[in-house]
Design an enzyme around this catalytic site. Structure first.
Site, mmCIF file in Angstrom:
data_model
loop_
_atom_site.group_PDB
_atom_site.id
_atom_site.type_symbol
_atom_site.label_atom_id
_atom_site.label_comp_id
_atom_site.label_asym_id
_atom_site.label_seq_id
_atom_site.Cartn_x
_atom_site.Cartn_y
_atom_site.Cartn_z
ATOM 1 N N GLU A 1 -11.289 74.917 21.251
ATOM 2 C CA GLU A 1 -10.673 75.395 19.994
ATOM 3 C C GLU A 1 -10.390 74.209 19.085
ATOM 4 O O GLU A 1 -9.284 74.035 18.581
ATOM 5 C CB GLU A 1 -9.363 76.148 20.307
ATOM 6 C CG GLU A 1 -9.513 77.233 21.357
ATOM 7 C CD GLU A 1 -8.209 77.954 21.684
ATOM 8 O OE1 GLU A 1 -7.160 77.282 21.732
ATOM 9 O OE2 GLU A 1 -8.235 79.171 21.885
ATOM 10 N N CYS B 1 -1.607 84.391 21.188
ATOM 11 C CA CYS B 1 -0.852 83.534 20.267
ATOM 12 C C CYS B 1 -0.954 84.026 18.824
ATOM 13 O O CYS B 1 -0.004 83.924 18.046
ATOM 14 C CB CYS B 1 -1.354 82.100 20.368
ATOM 15 S SG CYS B 1 -3.149 81.950 20.229
HETATM 16 ZN ZN LIG Z 1 -3.822 81.816 18.063
#
Ligand SMILES: [Zn+2]
Length: 619
Positions: free
Chosen positions: A307, A403
């Site tokens: 990420e 998240c």
């Molecule tokens: Zn996230």
């Protein structure tokens, strides 16, 4: 010192945004509460149950990812911002219920992280790189500051102070030498200092920032920890932003969300400490993000693996990661960068991230979310090619790593605290969202109808600075002002009213030629809004056959959804499908005139699975 008018003192009253706030209040937050409590069949969060396990109220086994606690902290923070603007008895009852449970789960010494408390407490603080203890407690601290601001209640603030005191007893000069693999606690400690005035919280934040990158031990400790994410074993210190002292870092590296939260704390500390070298580092890193590593939608973090940021101009539209949380973090950073620089263009980035990637992260029903935000989706490729395994063609209801949904909620509900800034003799209107506000002796109202705005200011004399949004004209009377700066108005005291118009311009955009994946490509923007094509509006033909012209002879049409920016229709050319074989003579390619119909990128994926595309070959 310039300050933002607090979220407590700004109430949004705006055609588009009131609708979104209604959705957040009546759908998104209740839906997320039910998920966090495992009340929706087929979706297992485990978040609240884990606190019950640690509090001795459940005999279940702790469930889920190491940082799962943070989901409910972000949810409480989102509720707090809602309660700052609106009453909602049910949400407040739920939040108080969660806070009471969190208090019962807290260890006597203030430690709070269900992953370690549920069976591995002797290993706490041994894996700072992956353990996310400081990350979770940071989100708890942020929630506590917001909830106290909104409700005046102190229970969560007390829990957070005991957490912060536990961290302070553990880390610092002469104590444990370490900093978190995922920054967050640093900016949270700054917020706790600003809420309580307790200096040692600010000192601890500053220590965490200064120790980072000073030695390998600063992150890895003694290396005795058990790995939590085996795939991270090969990730070097650049990934964890620990490769150099922060003042020497010049390129945005590693995990995009971690980078944003770290830079936010650096910006806070630079502002509070008048720290020139930290301010310079922030400016260099921010410029690297927005001038060389940001997608046109305000999405950041190109690679799915980790990420993470990759390198300058690596901006492929189909494989991009562009996590919703990363653009949330970019908005948080842009707000802080404005406070340091007062550069109007910083808010272009804030709006670019908001009106494109962050809003795209949530479906129009408020119950489906994107984690990854690609700029091009061909469903058949996504389903067949493992290289697209991170891409979703439709927003899922939830995630194992969730998240993004509560982060989007707290971001959208805290917008009101980013609209106006003030110092003794000045008022800045930074993003033009209809609202009423007050700040000390000054109060005002911004009424928004279509492209027309009317700003009323009541109170002592002030210079008013209206930011001119990107790709827009701001018109007052017969005068027209262009983007990139402010229109300055004089409020002589008493009551003043200013009427103005903001006209978004439709522009055809190209990328720097160094972004090879976008070479020869064009996309369309209208003001801050990036547009995309979906098959349903374009006769079901492959979108790759459409060529977007340089000429901008577009017409605006009714949008497919109410209260949204218009759809755009462009004359373009279309490749006629006369090539049976895979490759052929380019000179024989034929095109015919066609129309291309575009909708705002943030709306994609709300009408069933289909192709979507932002960038087109030049016509
Ligand atoms: Zn996230």
């Amino acid at each position: 010192m310039t300050h933002f008018v607090s979220a407590r003192d700004v109430c949004i009253q705006d055609p588009g945004w009131t609708r979104r706030l209604d959705l957040l209040q009546y759908v998104v937050l209740p839906y997320q509460w039910r998920i966090l409590n495992d009340l929706i069949p087929g979706i297992k969060s485990g978040c609240i149950e884990n606190f019950r396990v640690v509090a001795g109220q459940s005999s279940a086994k702790r469930f889920g990812v190491v940082f799962l606690d943070s989901d409910v902290y972000k949810w409480i923070e989102a509720v707090a911002y809602l309660l700052a603007q609106r009453e909602d008895e049910q949400l407040e009852v739920w939040a108080d219920e969660a806070i009471s449970l969190i208090g019962k789960a807290q260890s006597p010494d203030g430690y709070l992280q269900t992953y370690y408390q549920a069976g591995a407490l002797d290993q706490r603080w041994t894996n700072l790189r992956e353990g996310h203890e400081l990350y979770c407690m940071g989100h708890l601290i942020e929630a506590s500051v917001a909830y106290h601001m909104a409700t005046g209640k102190v229970q969560l603030l007390g829990i957070a102070e005991r957490c912060a005191d536990c961290i302070d007893r553990t880390f610092g000069p002469g104590k444990k030498n370490g900093c978190p693999g995922h920054p967050e606690v640093e900016l949270a400690l700054v917020r706790l200092y600003e809420a309580t005035g307790i200096q040692r919280y600010l000192d601890l934040a500053s220590w965490f920032i200064d120790v980072r990158g000073t030695s390998k031990a600063a992150l890895d400790n003694d290396g005795s920890f058990a790995p939590i994410f085996p795939e991270m074993a090969s990730f070097g210190p650049e990934y964890f932003l620990n490769h150099k002292p922060v003042r020497e870092q010049t390129r945005a590296t590693g995990h995009a969300v971690r980078a944003m939260y770290l830079y936010c704390a650096m910006a806070d500390l630079a502002r509070l400490g008048h720290d020139a070298s930290l301010k310079h580092a922030c400016q260099v890193l921010y410029e690297d993000v927005v001038e060389r590593q940001m997608h046109v939608t305000g999405g950041i973090g190109t690679a799915a693996f980790g990420e993470r940021f990759t390198t300058d101009y690596d901006l492929a539209p189909d494989t991009v990661y562009a996590e919703s949380c990363a653009s949330v973090g970019l908005m948080f950073l842009a707000k802080r960068m404005w406070n340091m620089t007062m550069d109007a263009r910083v808010y272009d980035v804030w709006e670019r991230a908001l009106y494109n990637t962050v809003l795209s992260g949530m479906g129009l029903d408020g119950m489906h979310f994107f984690y990854v935000n690609p700029l091009e989706v061909t469903p058949a490729f996504v389903h067949a090619n493992p290289g697209y395994s991170h891409v979703e063609t439709q927003r899922p209801k939830w995630f194992g790593v969730a998240c993004c949904p509560p982060n989007i909620a707290r971001c959208l509900l805290s917008l009101n605290g980013a609209l106006y800034a003030r110092d003794e003799g000045n008022l800045w209107v930074l993003s033009h969202i209809g609202s009423v506000f007050h700040d000390g002796d000054l109060r005002g109202k911004l009424v928004h109808e279509g492209e027309r705005y009317r700003l009323t200011v009541v109170g002592p004399a002030a210079d008013i600075h209206l930011r001119i949004p990107e790709k827009s004209e701001l018109v007052i009377g017969y005068d027209t002002y262009k983007e990139g700066s402010y229109v300055d108005l004089l409020h002589k005291g008493g009551t003043s009213t200013f009427s103005y118009v903001i006209k978004p311009e439709v522009c055809i955009i190209r990328a720097n030629y160094r972004a090879s994946a976008l070479a020869g490509k064009r996309c369309a923007m209208r003001g801050h809004t990036v547009y995309c094509a979906e098959s349903v509006d374009n006769g079901g033909i492959p979108l790759s056959s459409l060529r977007l012209s340089e000429k901008c002879m577009c017409s605006e049409e009714r949008p497919p959804f109410p209260d949204e920016d218009p759809a755009l229709s462009f004359p373009c050319s279309r490749v006629v499908d006369n090539l049976r074989e895979l490759y052929g003579d380019a000179e024989k390619e034929q095109t015919e005139p066609a129309l291309i119909r575009l909708v705002p990128y943030r709306l994609w994926g709300n009408r069933g699975e289909q192709e979507m595309r932002v960038w087109f070959d030049r016509g």
